[in-house]
Scaffold this motif. Structure first.
Motif, short mmCIF file in Angstrom:
data_model
loop_
_atom_site.label_atom_id
_atom_site.label_comp_id
_atom_site.label_asym_id
_atom_site.label_seq_id
_atom_site.Cartn_x
_atom_site.Cartn_y
_atom_site.Cartn_z
N ARG A 35 -1.64 -56.03 -32.24
CA ARG A 35 -2.51 -56.68 -31.54
C ARG A 35 -1.77 -57.83 -30.81
NH1 ARG A 35 -7.70 -56.18 -35.51
NH2 ARG A 35 -8.84 -54.52 -34.33
N SER A 36 -1.24 -58.44 -31.59
CA SER A 36 -0.37 -59.67 -30.85
C SER A 36 0.50 -59.20 -29.74
CB SER A 36 0.24 -60.11 -32.15
OG SER A 36 1.26 -61.45 -31.41
N ARG A 91 -2.11 -56.16 -37.07
CA ARG A 91 -2.13 -57.37 -36.50
C ARG A 91 -1.05 -57.55 -35.61
NH1 ARG A 91 -4.26 -58.93 -41.78
NH2 ARG A 91 -2.19 -59.06 -42.63
N HIS A 92 0.38 -57.18 -35.90
CA HIS A 92 1.50 -57.32 -35.18
C HIS A 92 1.33 -56.62 -33.89
CE1 HIS A 92 5.93 -55.99 -34.45
NE2 HIS A 92 5.52 -57.26 -34.01
N GLU A 109 -2.55 -52.91 -42.05
CA GLU A 109 -3.26 -54.26 -41.58
C GLU A 109 -2.33 -55.00 -40.90
OE1 GLU A 109 -6.85 -54.97 -44.55
OE2 GLU A 109 -5.91 -56.74 -44.03
N LYS A 110 -1.23 -55.21 -41.72
CA LYS A 110 -0.05 -55.98 -40.97
C LYS A 110 0.43 -55.41 -39.81
CE LYS A 110 4.39 -57.59 -42.36
NZ LYS A 110 5.22 -57.62 -43.63
N GLY A 132 -6.14 -57.58 -27.89
CA GLY A 132 -5.45 -57.88 -28.52
C GLY A 132 -5.79 -59.07 -29.69
N LYS A 133 -7.15 -59.76 -29.16
CA LYS A 133 -7.63 -60.71 -29.87
C LYS A 133 -8.63 -59.82 -30.93
CE LYS A 133 -7.29 -65.00 -27.54
NZ LYS A 133 -7.82 -66.24 -27.13
#
Lengths: 388, 163
Positions: free
Chosen positions: B9-10, B6-7, B2-3, B84-85
């Motif tokens: 996607r950012s 998220r990275h 998940e981390k 990304g969001k």
């Protein structure tokens, strides 16, 4: 946290801990005063500037963010509202500047919380109230630092409010806007926060400004990615945290009164609070911008009489009328001494950890007096037996 | 995982913003060239109506071409930002981005070869260097976007598979 918790809830905690009505009122007054004792307030009273426990928005707008200005800001906010959790935290692959800021991150049950409670033990109710404010804020303001820093305190679009519904837990994206004049819209999930500023040391990046008032709402449950977290998600459950804060305040005040032999971190007096637990939890979980009414009602039930509302001018006449040599013996005088002692203790701890973000700190009792004139009061107070 | 998602996607969000920024810059540059660069008449014969019409059609076609180009790049950038969001997006923008990056690399190599063959004049060295830097940045951004978008899709699929 807001007035509902710092004033009324602190009164309730003081009464449960065994303080009398008058003592409880002094304690909760002092707890709330921490959010209002600015340099502007002190200038009006001709009080010691070094006793400032907060900075108003207008003061922050004019505050310098050069090295000296940043140290001044950090001293105030880290000492009273964002007590550092671990001043010796290990950080991998980080330079000194980042490490210093990382070590100022606030969380509950840090070593400085115990020092704060210990500092209040031999002082009056003003010191107790101040300590309870600091303790309570470590729960609400977790994961933010009391120094302007984009790389620590920033948040981004990944910010979701978690709500319980009949279908289970739902997530709703939080929409932030910079509109300090407008109230937060709980129904539509629109909250005010500080403007994004690229400048690392901008005032907008101080504390939990980037998360708006969400950390101060007792009902709020939310998840977000803190800037320091390396994309780890933080879930903040304010109702649970605020309840623990309340129980820890009761425990701390029982220790200060002498009912408990030692103050241990991560200890909560849930037993004493149990008779009112359901009522307290319902207040904490109720979605409202201001819970003063509910907390006041509980306080009046505990007191058996009406509680007076917070009045900033209550003790000002006493302070103004007192002779210069007797000012420290007035209510506000004792509060100012307690504030300077707290600030001195925290700044010294930060300095001793080789962190210069709060500036230099001199152990004046050992090395002789140097530096800010106002702190002579602490030395005189200590010599005069103000604390043993 | 998940981390990591998220990275990624950012990063994808930032790259999408970068592609949009380079697109807008390309648009401004094109407009400025069309408006500011003088076109010297080379024809020895007076222009006939047919020639004028041909030029007009050519200009129109060029405008359409550039509009398509910028439009596609904006589509890539905005799709990357949306993904990304956390919004779901198809793979079309990734494939178009991949084609763009290939064409960009090819054109860059050709330009480099041509510049070395024709030589660099004093006046144009700094302009050429600045242009190269911008082109390389734009290329790298597009390629990173392709790789990151593929990573995000792979991780999202794995996450859905584990749920």
């Amino acid at each position: 946290m807001q007035k509902d918790f710092h004033y009324y809830a602190t009164y309730c905690a003081a009464r449960i801990a065994g303080y009398s009505h008058d003592e409880g009122m002094e304690i909760c007054y002092s707890a709330q005063l921490v959010d209002l004792c600015s340099r502007t307030f002190l200038a009006g009273l001709k009080g010691p500037r070094a006793a400032a426990t907060t900075q108003l928005q207008l003061e922050l707008m004019d505050a310098r963010t050069d090295l000296v200005g940043l140290q001044d800001i950090t001293r105030i906010w880290a000492s009273f509202h964002f007590l550092p959790y671990n001043l010796h935290a290990k950080v991998n692959h980080a330079g000194r500047r980042y490490r210093s800021k990382y070590r100022l991150i606030c969380r509950p049950n840090g070593a400085l919380v115990a020092d704060t409670v210990e500092l209040a033990k031999r002082r009056g109710t003003q010191a107790v109230g101040l300590a309870m404010h600091v303790l309570a804020d470590t729960w609400a303001h977790s994961n933010f630092a009391g120094t302007p820093s984009l790389v620590i305190n920033n948040t981004d679009y990944y910010f979701y409010e978690l709500r319980q519904s009949p279908d289970g837990e739902t997530e709703r994206p939080v929409r932030f806007r910079h509109n300090p004049g407008a109230e937060d819209d709980l129904e539509r999930g629109i909250y005010s926060n500080s403007i994004f500023q690229w400048n690392e040391n901008s005032i907008m990046n101080l504390g939990h400004g980037r998360a708006g008032h969400l950390p101060d709402y007792s009902f709020a449950c939310y998840k977000y990615l803190p800037a320091w977290g390396g994309y780890e998600e933080i879930v903040k459950d304010n109702p649970t945290d605020y309840y623990r804060a309340f129980c820890q305040m009761v425990y701390a005040m029982r220790y200060i009164r002498g009912s408990v032999p030692a103050f241990e971190l991560d200890s909560y007096d849930t037993e004493s609070v149990a008779p009112w637990a359901e009522e307290i939890r319902s207040i904490l979980q109720k979605r409202q911008l201001d819970a003063c009414g509910d907390w006041k009602a509980l306080g009046e039930k505990l007191a058996g009489c009406a509680l007076e509302d917070f009045d900033l001018e209550k003790y000002q006449a006493e302070y103004r009328a007192a002779e210069k040599m007797k000012k420290d013996e007035t209510f506000l005088g004792r509060f100012f001494i307690a504030a300077m002692a707290q600030k001195s203790m925290v700044t010294n701890a930060i300095f001793k950890s080789r962190n210069l973000l709060a500036g230099f700190s001199v152990d004046y009792a050992e090395k002789g007096f140097r530096g800010i004139r106002d702190y002579r009061k602490l030395l005189e107070n200590r010599k005069g037996g103000g604390e043993s | 995982m998940e981390k990591e998602l998220r990275h990624s996607r950012s990063v994808l969000h930032i790259l999408g913003t970068g592609v949009i920024a380079f697109t807008l810059w390309g648009f401004v540059k094109t407009i400025m060239i069309l408006l500011l660069v003088p076109v010297e008449p080379t024809a020895s014969e007076p222009a006939s109506e047919a020639t004028a019409a041909g030029v007009a059609i050519l200009v129109l076609l060029l405008l359409l071409f550039f509009s398509l180009l910028f439009g596609l790049r904006l589509y890539i950038g905005m799709s990357a930002r949306a993904e990304g969001k956390g919004e779901r997006r198809g793979s079309a923008y990734v494939m178009i981005a991949f084609l763009f990056s290939l064409i960009q690399i090819l054109l860059f190599i050709l330009t480099l070869v041509y510049s070395f063959k024709t030589g660099f004049s004093e006046r144009t060295v700094s302009e050429t260097a600045a242009g190269f830097i911008v082109e390389i940045s734009s290329m790298v951004t597009m390629e990173e976007l392709v790789f990151t978008a593929m990573k995000v899709k792979r991780l999202t699929k794995q996450m859905r598979g584990t749920e």
